[in-house]
Design a protein around this motif. Structure first.
Motif, PDB file in Angstrom:
ATOM      1  N   TYR A 139       4.386   2.670  -6.764  1.00  0.00           N
ATOM      2  CA  TYR A 139       3.603   3.859  -7.134  1.00  0.00           C
ATOM      3  C   TYR A 139       3.160   3.799  -8.596  1.00  0.00           C
ATOM      4  O   TYR A 139       2.046   4.200  -8.932  1.00  0.00           O
ATOM      5  CB  TYR A 139       4.412   5.131  -6.867  1.00  0.00           C
ATOM      6  N   TYR A 140       4.030   3.287  -9.462  1.00  0.00           N
ATOM      7  CA  TYR A 140       3.668   3.186 -10.878  1.00  0.00           C
ATOM      8  C   TYR A 140       2.520   2.188 -11.066  1.00  0.00           C
ATOM      9  O   TYR A 140       1.590   2.432 -11.842  1.00  0.00           O
ATOM     10  CB  TYR A 140       4.874   2.758 -11.722  1.00  0.00           C
ATOM     11  N   VAL A 141       2.595   1.074 -10.354  1.00  0.00           N
ATOM     12  CA  VAL A 141       1.532   0.057 -10.414  1.00  0.00           C
ATOM     13  C   VAL A 141       0.195   0.661  -9.996  1.00  0.00           C
ATOM     14  O   VAL A 141      -0.830   0.468 -10.665  1.00  0.00           O
ATOM     15  CB  VAL A 141       1.895  -1.149  -9.503  1.00  0.00           C
ATOM     16  N   LYS A 142       0.222   1.413  -8.912  1.00  0.00           N
ATOM     17  CA  LYS A 142      -1.007   2.002  -8.373  1.00  0.00           C
ATOM     18  C   LYS A 142      -1.570   3.072  -9.297  1.00  0.00           C
ATOM     19  O   LYS A 142      -2.781   3.132  -9.549  1.00  0.00           O
ATOM     20  CB  LYS A 142      -0.721   2.591  -6.994  1.00  0.00           C
ATOM     21  N   ASP A 143      -0.686   3.942  -9.834  1.00  0.00           N
ATOM     22  CA  ASP A 143      -1.146   5.069 -10.651  1.00  0.00           C
ATOM     23  C   ASP A 143      -1.584   4.674 -12.050  1.00  0.00           C
ATOM     24  O   ASP A 143      -2.321   5.422 -12.712  1.00  0.00           O
ATOM     25  CB  ASP A 143      -0.034   6.123 -10.769  1.00  0.00           C
ATOM     26  N   ASN A 144      -1.135   3.508 -12.519  1.00  0.00           N
ATOM     27  CA  ASN A 144      -1.417   3.129 -13.915  1.00  0.00           C
ATOM     28  C   ASN A 144      -2.222   1.839 -14.047  1.00  0.00           C
ATOM     29  O   ASN A 144      -2.308   1.277 -15.144  1.00  0.00           O
ATOM     30  CB  ASN A 144      -0.101   2.989 -14.686  1.00  0.00           C
ATOM     31  N   ASP A 145      -2.809   1.389 -12.938  1.00  0.00           N
ATOM     32  CA  ASP A 145      -3.664   0.186 -12.959  1.00  0.00           C
ATOM     33  C   ASP A 145      -2.950  -1.019 -13.581  1.00  0.00           C
ATOM     34  O   ASP A 145      -3.506  -1.743 -14.420  1.00  0.00           O
ATOM     35  CB  ASP A 145      -4.963   0.452 -13.718  1.00  0.00           C
ATOM     36  N   ILE A 146      -1.714  -1.233 -13.166  1.00  0.00           N
ATOM     37  CA  ILE A 146      -0.942  -2.381 -13.664  1.00  0.00           C
ATOM     38  C   ILE A 146      -1.438  -3.647 -12.970  1.00  0.00           C
ATOM     39  O   ILE A 146      -1.582  -3.683 -11.750  1.00  0.00           O
ATOM     40  CB  ILE A 146       0.571  -2.192 -13.392  1.00  0.00           C
ATOM     41  N   THR A 147      -1.686  -4.691 -13.755  1.00  0.00           N
ATOM     42  CA  THR A 147      -2.211  -5.934 -13.176  1.00  0.00           C
ATOM     43  C   THR A 147      -1.126  -6.969 -12.903  1.00  0.00           C
ATOM     44  O   THR A 147      -1.310  -7.868 -12.084  1.00  0.00           O
ATOM     45  CB  THR A 147      -3.248  -6.572 -14.123  1.00  0.00           C
ATOM     46  N   THR A 148       0.024  -6.850 -13.612  1.00  0.00           N
ATOM     47  CA  THR A 148       1.049  -7.885 -13.503  1.00  0.00           C
ATOM     48  C   THR A 148       2.448  -7.273 -13.531  1.00  0.00           C
ATOM     49  O   THR A 148       2.727  -6.404 -14.366  1.00  0.00           O
ATOM     50  CB  THR A 148       0.931  -8.898 -14.669  1.00  0.00           C
ATOM     51  N   VAL A 149       3.312  -7.734 -12.631  1.00  0.00           N
ATOM     52  CA  VAL A 149       4.721  -7.339 -12.628  1.00  0.00           C
ATOM     53  C   VAL A 149       5.548  -8.609 -12.807  1.00  0.00           C
ATOM     54  O   VAL A 149       5.375  -9.576 -12.066  1.00  0.00           O
ATOM     55  CB  VAL A 149       5.118  -6.631 -11.314  1.00  0.00           C
TER      56      VAL A 149
END
Length: 409
Positions: free
Chosen positions: A72-82
């Motif tokens: 959810y954090y990736v989706k809500d904050n446009d994260i490109t890399t984990v």
């Protein structure tokens, strides 16, 4: 993407776990290092996720609930890399990829270090070594991975192998690995001949954790221009210089920095680079004493030296960056306070296990500010001279005890 000082950084989050073997304080330190690695690779860490577990989840590394939070954090904050702090198994990476979606890259610490090496490799030899390590890492991860990579637009973790569709075939990748090994074997022979052609001159190698100031020290003592930068793995290719202290010549080599959890693929593929360490007569183990976890760094370097069978060589411990060393003030009148190593002054440290190293085998310097540099030159001279005398017992008259006016070349 984030833009800072005219540089574009990938929005990244890092993930780690607290286990029985890795407490919260140790994890924080590892994630600090992972964040620095990410910055070196071109990423900006915007958030950290961590979880307490007995051991990593064999399917998704973290628990399903924590992975849901990350999703959810990736989706809500446009994260490109984990980026995960430990090496992911092929199945873990595949499952996490499936959960986070194709728009987000999933990397682990090993992948990140390999990517930085790919950026930093300057010579054909270094690029070949890195490429071999990348292919060895990617081979067991081929299944279901390439279609995911095809949709990416480059960036962290996407350099080198994996950018073209033809490498999807395992046989082709294995053939490429075999070819690269042969190429490295040929260059290794050439480099071995070069080393043998240097004659019997005493060889000194700088070793140490990454970013401890080896290249700065190389420049200071050898008056050479070795690339220096406050990033991890600024130097990949071994630099060898002829150095003269007083009138005693010797060879000084600056080697690639070590790091905790160094990928085994890199240790193997950088074998020839590490041969400079194996064939050295004397090691200068450089330590960043200003780093709060420098003792761990020493242990990591010693582990790798042991792995390459170089842990029994004559060694001088060079505690660098004393100009940057800071300690917490300790109130001697507070009877409830407990003095820890964070309160130690440099003098306190010198009375600990460092005292057992011996007066002639521990130095405290600043390569940048040239603090205690004459003492450093003197002790290196004495150690090199001792080796030289055993090698050339009849040439002692060439290297008298008195100091002449010759400067270090």
């Amino acid at each position: 993407m984030l833009e800072k000082d005219n540089h574009v950084f990938e929005k990244t989050i890092v993930v780690g776990i607290v286990t029985q073997n890795q407490d919260e304080e140790k994890l924080k330190e590892y994630l600090d290092e992972l964040e620095f690695l990410t910055y070196t690779a071109g990423g900006e860490v915007v958030k950290r996720f961590w979880q307490k577990m007995d051991k990593p989840n064999p399917k998704t590394f973290v628990g399903t609930g924590k992975l849901e939070d990350i999703k959810y954090y990736v989706k809500d904050n446009d994260i490109t890399t984990v980026i995960f702090d430990d090496e992911l198994s092929p199945s873990q990476q595949k499952n996490i990829n499936r959960e986070l979606g194709d728009d987000c890259k999933v990397l682990d610490r090993t992948n990140l270090i390999l990517d930085i090496f790919a950026q930093r490799a300057q010579t054909s030899y270094a690029r070949t070594q890195v490429e071999l390590a990348q292919y060895q890492y990617l081979l067991p991860r081929l299944t279901g991975m390439w279609t995911h990579l095809e949709r990416q637009r480059g960036g962290i973790g996407m350099r080198g192998p994996g950018e073209t569709e033809i490498e999807t075939d395992r046989r082709i990748v294995r053939d490429r690995i075999a070819l690269l090994k042969e190429k490295i074997k040929t260059i290794d022979k050439q480099m071995a001949i070069q080393r043998s052609n240097r004659g019997a001159m005493v060889r000194v190698a700088l070793v140490g954790y990454t970013n401890v100031g080896k290249s700065t020290l190389m420049n200071a003592i050898g008056k050479s221009e070795v690339f220096v930068e406050n990033k991890l793995f600024a130097t990949l290719d071994t630099t060898v210089r002829k150095v003269v202290i007083r009138n005693l010549p010797f060879l000084l080599s600056d080697t690639v920095g070590f790091i905790r959890k160094l990928p085994t693929q890199l240790v193997e593929s950088f074998k020839s680079t590490l041969d400079e360490v194996r064939e050295a007569d004397l090691l200068l183990h450089v330590v960043d004493i200003s780093h709060p976890e420098f003792e761990d760094h020493i242990n990591s370097v010693n582990d790798i030296l042991k792995e390459i069978k170089s842990d029994d060589k004559p060694t001088i411990m060079v505690f660098n960056k004393i100009d940057a060393y800071k300690h917490l003030h300790f109130d001697e009148n507070d009877i409830t306070a407990e003095k820890t190593t964070k309160h130690f002054t440099l003098e306190d440290w010198k009375q600990t296990w460092m005292h057992k190293i011996g007066k002639n085998n521990a130095l405290f310097i600043s390569a940048t500010d040239k603090l205690n540099f004459e003492e450093f030159r003197e002790k290196v001279y004495d150690a090199v001279r001792e080796i030289h005398i055993t090698r050339f017992p009849y040439n002692n008259f060439l290297y008298p005890e008195w100091k002449d006016t010759n400067e270090t070349e």
